[in-house]
Write an enzyme that holds these catalytic residues in place. Structure first.
Site, PDB file in Angstrom:
ATOM      1  N   CYS A  11       1.049  -1.164  -0.055  1.00  0.00           N
ATOM      2  CA  CYS A  11       0.047   0.049  -0.096  1.00  0.00           C
ATOM      3  C   CYS A  11       0.855   1.373   0.017  1.00  0.00           C
ATOM      4  O   CYS A  11       1.960   1.088  -0.356  1.00  0.00           O
ATOM      5  CB  CYS A  11      -0.975  -0.081   1.088  1.00  0.00           C
ATOM      6  SG  CYS A  11      -0.385   0.233   2.867  1.00  0.00           S
ATOM      7  N   ASN A  14       2.375   1.587   4.277  1.00  0.00           N
ATOM      8  CA  ASN A  14       2.662   0.250   4.907  1.00  0.00           C
ATOM      9  C   ASN A  14       2.293   0.651   6.596  1.00  0.00           C
ATOM     10  O   ASN A  14       2.830  -0.223   7.325  1.00  0.00           O
ATOM     11  CB  ASN A  14       4.269  -0.120   4.769  1.00  0.00           C
ATOM     12  CG  ASN A  14       4.393  -1.722   5.138  1.00  0.00           C
ATOM     13  OD1 ASN A  14       5.403  -1.936   5.783  1.00  0.00           O
ATOM     14  ND2 ASN A  14       3.342  -2.553   5.184  1.00  0.00           N
ATOM     15  N   CYS A  16      -1.535   0.807   7.315  1.00  0.00           N
ATOM     16  CA  CYS A  16      -2.844   0.319   7.327  1.00  0.00           C
ATOM     17  C   CYS A  16      -3.235  -0.661   6.423  1.00  0.00           C
ATOM     18  O   CYS A  16      -3.278  -1.876   7.094  1.00  0.00           O
ATOM     19  CB  CYS A  16      -3.759   1.678   6.850  1.00  0.00           C
ATOM     20  SG  CYS A  16      -3.648   3.059   7.881  1.00  0.00           S
ATOM     21  N   ARG A  17      -3.326  -0.534   5.388  1.00  0.00           N
ATOM     22  CA  ARG A  17      -3.949  -1.721   4.270  1.00  0.00           C
ATOM     23  C   ARG A  17      -2.948  -2.862   4.148  1.00  0.00           C
ATOM     24  O   ARG A  17      -3.513  -4.067   4.377  1.00  0.00           O
ATOM     25  CB  ARG A  17      -4.316  -1.084   2.932  1.00  0.00           C
ATOM     26  CG  ARG A  17      -5.411  -0.157   3.168  1.00  0.00           C
ATOM     27  CD  ARG A  17      -5.579   0.707   1.663  1.00  0.00           C
ATOM     28  NE  ARG A  17      -4.504   1.534   1.472  1.00  0.00           N
ATOM     29  CZ  ARG A  17      -4.258   2.140   0.332  1.00  0.00           C
ATOM     30  NH1 ARG A  17      -5.179   2.174  -0.622  1.00  0.00           N
ATOM     31  NH2 ARG A  17      -3.494   2.798   0.121  1.00  0.00           N
ATOM     32  N   SER A  18      -1.814  -2.646   3.871  1.00  0.00           N
ATOM     33  CA  SER A  18      -0.916  -3.929   3.432  1.00  0.00           C
ATOM     34  C   SER A  18      -0.398  -4.609   4.751  1.00  0.00           C
ATOM     35  O   SER A  18      -0.371  -5.871   4.656  1.00  0.00           O
ATOM     36  CB  SER A  18       0.291  -3.449   2.714  1.00  0.00           C
ATOM     37  OG  SER A  18       0.983  -2.576   3.410  1.00  0.00           O
ATOM     38  N   ASP A 128      -7.980   3.573   1.163  1.00  0.00           N
ATOM     39  CA  ASP A 128      -7.080   4.062   2.049  1.00  0.00           C
ATOM     40  C   ASP A 128      -7.860   4.493   3.361  1.00  0.00           C
ATOM     41  O   ASP A 128      -8.629   5.680   3.160  1.00  0.00           O
ATOM     42  CB  ASP A 128      -6.003   4.973   1.773  1.00  0.00           C
ATOM     43  CG  ASP A 128      -4.921   5.318   2.800  1.00  0.00           C
ATOM     44  OD1 ASP A 128      -5.204   5.005   3.818  1.00  0.00           O
ATOM     45  OD2 ASP A 128      -3.859   5.820   2.348  1.00  0.00           O
TER      46      ASP A 128
END
Length: 162
Positions: A11, A14, A16-18, A128
Site C-alpha cells: 500500500c 505500509n 494500514c492496508r498492507s 485508504d
C-alpha cells in the site's frame, strides 16, 4: 521441503492496508496449516513510516477480529519484485508506483491488484482508511478477509498446496 510461496502486500505507507492484509493472510494460512508453506510480508511505496508499527486504529480494528498486526513498516524495493512470487497492491496509485520499481518491466505479471481476488465485493481498490473514520477500517478488513480467501485459493492452484 519445497521453497515457500512468497507473497507481498503493498500500500502507500505500509501502516494500514498492507500490514492488515499481512495479518489477515497470516491468520488464514495458520488456520489452514500452511504457515511453513507461505511466506508473507508487506511494504509501502513510500518510506516515510519505515520502522513504525501499523496505525493504532487499524491495529485496534484488526485485534477486535483476532488479527495480530505487529510488522514494522518498510518501503518496497526492486529486489522485492524479484524475490516475491506475487505482489498484491491495494489501489491504482500503488500499482503505478510499484511498477516504477520494475525498471526493466520483468515482473509485471506478478504485480496485481488485490481486489482481483475478492469474490464477495465488487470493487477495484481497497480504499485508504487513514483519513476516514472507524468504519473505514472495518470496511478495509471486510475487503481483506474476502480477498485473502481468494488469494489462498490462487496460491493453492499455482503451487499445488493441498
Amino acid at each position: 521441503m519445497a521453497e515457500p510461496f512468497r507473497l507481498l502486500f503493498v500500500c502507500l505507507g505500509n501502516i494500514c492496508r498492507s500490514p492488515a492484509a499481512e495479518g489477515v493472510m497470516r491468520a488464514l494460512i495458520e488456520v489452514e496449516g500452511l504457515a511453513e508453506r507461505v511466506a508473507i510480508r508487506s511494504a509501502g511505496t513510500g518510506g516515510w513510516h519505515t520502522g513504525k508499527l501499523p496505525d493504532q486504529r487499524m491495529r485496534s480494528a484488526a485485534q477486535n477480529r483476532g488479527y495480530d498486526l505487529s510488522s514494522r513498516a518498510r518501503q518496497i524495493s526492486e529486489n522485492d519484485l524479484r524475490d516475491y512470487d506475487l505482489v498484491l497492491v491495494m489501489d491504482q496509485q500503488n500499482l503505478r508506483e510499484t511498477r516504477s520499481f520494475d525498471r526493466e518491466s520483468r515482473f509485471a505479471p506478478k504485480i496485481r491488484l488485490f481486489c482481483e481476488f475478492c469474490t464477495d465485493h465488487e470493487v477495484n481498490e481497497v480504499p485508504d482508511p487513514y483519513y476516514g473514520g472507524e468504519q473505514g477500517f472495518e470496511h478495509v478488513l471486510d475487503l481483506l478477509e474476502d480477498g485473502c480467501r481468494g488469494v489462498l485459493q490462487h496460491i493453492r492452484q499455482q503451487s499445488g498446496l493441498v
